[in-house]
Motif scaffolding. Sequence first.
Motif: not given
Length: 123
Positions: A99-105, A109-123
């Motif tokens: 799975a990959e999860v990306e969260v955008d805020k 930032l003032r001149f950006a549409d958003s900031v995001s973080i992506t994390l992944a997990g596997c088994r």
Amino acid sequence: MPRLEPGMARIRVKDLRLRTYIGINEDEILNRQDVLINLNILYPAVEAVRDNDIEQALNYRTITKAIIRHVEQNRFALLERMTQEILDLVMAHPAVRYAEVEVDKPHALRFADSVSITLAGCR
């Protein structure tokens, strides 16, 4: 992201828009903000395809409802923490292989549409 192998299915949930408390500034602590959540989930779907049976499929609605509850009922200082907690919810399902999860805020930032973080997990 791993290559999609025969028998595997990829579920994508795109732009799940929720409101939560996210951030470290006073305004962020006091006011809910929008976040956008994107999921990529791989699971073996041979039996679901063969039997045409929801009991054999990974129920993305159940996963999404758990994410909505968790995000809306909690407070987060960091995007990293929120993203990891969502990933943990997804990976709790035994059928999930990756799975990959990306969260955008948006507007973090003032001149950006958003900031995001992506994390992944596997088994």
